[in-house]
Design a protein around this motif. Sequence first.
Motif, PDB file in Angstrom:
ATOM      1  N   SER A  98       0.840  -1.195   0.000  1.00  0.00           N
ATOM      2  CA  SER A  98       0.000   0.000   0.000  1.00  0.00           C
ATOM      3  C   SER A  98       0.873   1.242   0.000  1.00  0.00           C
ATOM      4  CB  SER A  98      -0.900   0.009   1.236  1.00  0.00           C
ATOM      5  OG  SER A  98      -1.855  -1.011   1.139  1.00  0.00           O
ATOM      6  N   PRO A  99       0.422   2.310  -0.639  1.00  0.00           N
ATOM      7  CA  PRO A  99       1.214   3.548  -0.626  1.00  0.00           C
ATOM      8  C   PRO A  99       1.202   4.176   0.762  1.00  0.00           C
ATOM      9  CG  PRO A  99      -0.926   3.928  -1.642  1.00  0.00           C
ATOM     10  CD  PRO A  99      -0.851   2.460  -1.348  1.00  0.00           C
ATOM     11  N   ASP A 100       2.191   5.036   1.014  1.00  0.00           N
ATOM     12  CA  ASP A 100       2.233   5.750   2.282  1.00  0.00           C
ATOM     13  C   ASP A 100       1.286   6.944   2.191  1.00  0.00           C
ATOM     14  OD1 ASP A 100       2.741   7.033   4.613  1.00  0.00           O
ATOM     15  OD2 ASP A 100       4.840   7.521   4.166  1.00  0.00           O
ATOM     16  N   THR A 101       0.053   6.739   2.676  1.00  0.00           N
ATOM     17  CA  THR A 101      -0.950   7.801   2.541  1.00  0.00           C
ATOM     18  C   THR A 101      -0.762   8.912   3.571  1.00  0.00           C
ATOM     19  OG1 THR A 101      -2.507   6.544   3.916  1.00  0.00           O
ATOM     20  CG2 THR A 101      -2.705   6.281   1.535  1.00  0.00           C
ATOM     21  N   ILE A 115      -5.036   0.568  -6.622  1.00  0.00           N
ATOM     22  CA  ILE A 115      -5.439  -0.691  -5.980  1.00  0.00           C
ATOM     23  C   ILE A 115      -5.763  -0.455  -4.499  1.00  0.00           C
ATOM     24  CG2 ILE A 115      -3.100  -1.505  -5.436  1.00  0.00           C
ATOM     25  CD1 ILE A 115      -6.007  -3.661  -6.712  1.00  0.00           C
ATOM     26  N   HIS A 116      -5.067   0.498  -3.896  1.00  0.00           N
ATOM     27  CA  HIS A 116      -5.369   0.867  -2.503  1.00  0.00           C
ATOM     28  C   HIS A 116      -6.804   1.393  -2.398  1.00  0.00           C
ATOM     29  CE1 HIS A 116      -4.807   2.575   1.498  1.00  0.00           C
ATOM     30  NE2 HIS A 116      -5.267   3.723   1.033  1.00  0.00           N
ATOM     31  N   ILE A 117      -7.195   2.242  -3.352  1.00  0.00           N
ATOM     32  CA  ILE A 117      -8.559   2.783  -3.351  1.00  0.00           C
ATOM     33  C   ILE A 117      -9.568   1.657  -3.567  1.00  0.00           C
ATOM     34  CG2 ILE A 117     -10.182   4.226  -4.673  1.00  0.00           C
ATOM     35  CD1 ILE A 117      -7.807   6.156  -5.194  1.00  0.00           C
ATOM     36  N   VAL A 118      -9.303   0.817  -4.571  1.00  0.00           N
ATOM     37  CA  VAL A 118     -10.261  -0.257  -4.891  1.00  0.00           C
ATOM     38  C   VAL A 118     -10.431  -1.191  -3.694  1.00  0.00           C
ATOM     39  CG1 VAL A 118     -10.717  -2.240  -6.375  1.00  0.00           C
ATOM     40  CG2 VAL A 118      -9.783  -0.146  -7.364  1.00  0.00           C
ATOM     41  N   ARG A 119      -9.315  -1.560  -3.077  1.00  0.00           N
ATOM     42  CA  ARG A 119      -9.372  -2.431  -1.883  1.00  0.00           C
ATOM     43  C   ARG A 119     -10.285  -1.860  -0.816  1.00  0.00           C
ATOM     44  NH1 ARG A 119      -3.148  -3.939  -0.744  1.00  0.00           N
ATOM     45  NH2 ARG A 119      -3.351  -6.182  -0.820  1.00  0.00           N
TER      46      ARG A 119
ATOM     47  N   TYR B  52     -17.714  10.584  -9.284  1.00  0.00           N
ATOM     48  CA  TYR B  52     -16.695   9.827  -8.549  1.00  0.00           C
ATOM     49  C   TYR B  52     -15.314  10.225  -9.026  1.00  0.00           C
ATOM     50  CZ  TYR B  52     -16.883   6.461 -12.519  1.00  0.00           C
ATOM     51  OH  TYR B  52     -16.879   5.863 -13.758  1.00  0.00           O
ATOM     52  N   ILE B  53     -14.330   9.880  -8.211  1.00  0.00           N
ATOM     53  CA  ILE B  53     -12.950  10.188  -8.570  1.00  0.00           C
ATOM     54  C   ILE B  53     -12.129   8.901  -8.458  1.00  0.00           C
ATOM     55  CG2 ILE B  53     -12.375  10.976  -6.213  1.00  0.00           C
ATOM     56  CD1 ILE B  53     -10.507  13.071  -7.586  1.00  0.00           C
ATOM     57  N   ALA B  54     -11.381   8.604  -9.518  1.00  0.00           N
ATOM     58  CA  ALA B  54     -10.510   7.422  -9.523  1.00  0.00           C
ATOM     59  C   ALA B  54      -9.075   7.869  -9.249  1.00  0.00           C
ATOM     60  CB  ALA B  54     -10.629   6.708 -10.868  1.00  0.00           C
ATOM     61  N   SER B  55      -8.148   6.921  -9.214  1.00  0.00           N
ATOM     62  CA  SER B  55      -6.775   7.281  -8.835  1.00  0.00           C
ATOM     63  C   SER B  55      -6.153   8.255  -9.828  1.00  0.00           C
ATOM     64  CB  SER B  55      -5.904   6.030  -8.697  1.00  0.00           C
ATOM     65  OG  SER B  55      -5.713   5.412  -9.944  1.00  0.00           O
ATOM     66  N   SER B  56      -6.558   8.199 -11.104  1.00  0.00           N
ATOM     67  CA  SER B  56      -6.017   9.140 -12.092  1.00  0.00           C
ATOM     68  C   SER B  56      -6.446  10.574 -11.744  1.00  0.00           C
ATOM     69  CB  SER B  56      -6.469   8.758 -13.504  1.00  0.00           C
ATOM     70  OG  SER B  56      -7.826   8.399 -13.501  1.00  0.00           O
ATOM     71  N   GLY B  57      -7.655  10.723 -11.205  1.00  0.00           N
ATOM     72  CA  GLY B  57      -8.101  12.039 -10.755  1.00  0.00           C
ATOM     73  C   GLY B  57      -7.335  12.488  -9.529  1.00  0.00           C
ATOM     74  N   GLU B  86     -14.910   9.976   0.511  1.00  0.00           N
ATOM     75  CA  GLU B  86     -14.299   8.753   1.047  1.00  0.00           C
ATOM     76  C   GLU B  86     -12.984   8.433   0.334  1.00  0.00           C
ATOM     77  OE1 GLU B  86     -17.112   5.538   1.390  1.00  0.00           O
ATOM     78  OE2 GLU B  86     -15.506   4.048   1.532  1.00  0.00           O
ATOM     79  N   VAL B  87     -12.982   8.584  -0.986  1.00  0.00           N
ATOM     80  CA  VAL B  87     -11.754   8.288  -1.750  1.00  0.00           C
ATOM     81  C   VAL B  87     -10.642   9.275  -1.379  1.00  0.00           C
ATOM     82  CG1 VAL B  87     -10.744   8.246  -4.073  1.00  0.00           C
ATOM     83  CG2 VAL B  87     -12.939   7.122  -3.654  1.00  0.00           C
ATOM     84  N   ILE B  88     -10.999  10.548  -1.226  1.00  0.00           N
ATOM     85  CA  ILE B  88      -9.997  11.549  -0.835  1.00  0.00           C
ATOM     86  C   ILE B  88      -9.414  11.188   0.535  1.00  0.00           C
ATOM     87  CG2 ILE B  88      -9.706  13.962  -0.101  1.00  0.00           C
ATOM     88  CD1 ILE B  88     -11.669  14.770  -2.319  1.00  0.00           C
ATOM     89  N   GLU B  89     -10.296  10.806   1.445  1.00  0.00           N
ATOM     90  CA  GLU B  89      -9.839  10.517   2.810  1.00  0.00           C
ATOM     91  C   GLU B  89      -8.982   9.256   2.867  1.00  0.00           C
ATOM     92  OE1 GLU B  89     -11.712   9.863   7.240  1.00  0.00           O
ATOM     93  OE2 GLU B  89     -12.988  10.625   5.652  1.00  0.00           O
TER      94      GLU B  89
END
Lengths: 143, 111
Positions: A98-101, A115-119, B52-57, B86-89
């Motif tokens: 996982s990345p260092d958030t 992948i961290h977000i999807v998980r 929604y926002i994905a990792s590219s965003g 939630e994604v931002i957090e």
Amino acid sequence: MTPDETRHGFEMAVLNRPSEVDRVNETFERFAEKHGIPVDVARKLGVAFDDLLHNIVSYAYDDEEEHEIHVSVELADRGLVATIADDGVPFDPLGRPSPDTAAPLTEREIGGLGIHIVRNVMDELSYCRRDGRNVLTLVKRFD
Amino acid sequence: MEINTTREGDLSIVDLEGKFDFASSRPVEIRLLELVEEGAHRLVLNLSGVQYIASSGMRVLLKVAQQVQGHGGKLCACCPNETVAEVIELSGFDRILDVFETRQDALDAFS
């Protein structure tokens, strides 16, 4: 390749091109609307498809050939089960650290964030290599 | 994704509308970095229209935040829906940029 819809889900094959990812999400959005999937759940699946499919399109193939990526979505008991299968190089995205958030702005790196977000937005995420394919299974529950 | 920019004094407010995904991230990045280059160093991103926002965003938010900070400025966001917040957090980006529930709260943060 048109989606094969059943009463409780759909299956489709898309090519390894960025524009094909939008086709998956458009098909899923129609399905989610038709079946009254909660908006928040549908949005999270949208995030997952965008990140996982673009990762496959960008990195799974070491040739310039066309490949089919198979996507399925099934309504289960109070939830959705989605699978994504590709015939790319063996790759388990769950094996990535996982990345260092908590890193400060100047030190933040973006690798591994998808992948961290999807998980975290899915309830379950699993990987297996089956019949020469990487198979990711995603589960998202709702009331 | 639609990108609309308005100015209020020395503040630039950017309204984003659509999906902040792989397909939209590049044009959004180009427009936001243009704004920073043009001198918009006090920026509010209004995310109320973002589904929604994905990792590219998120990568775009990181890059813009780094550029703005490099100019001694500040980037804020406001009005994310539940999924976007939630994604931002969970990405830890709430440590990188202040996120406000309302547009007015974001504007007040610059006063």
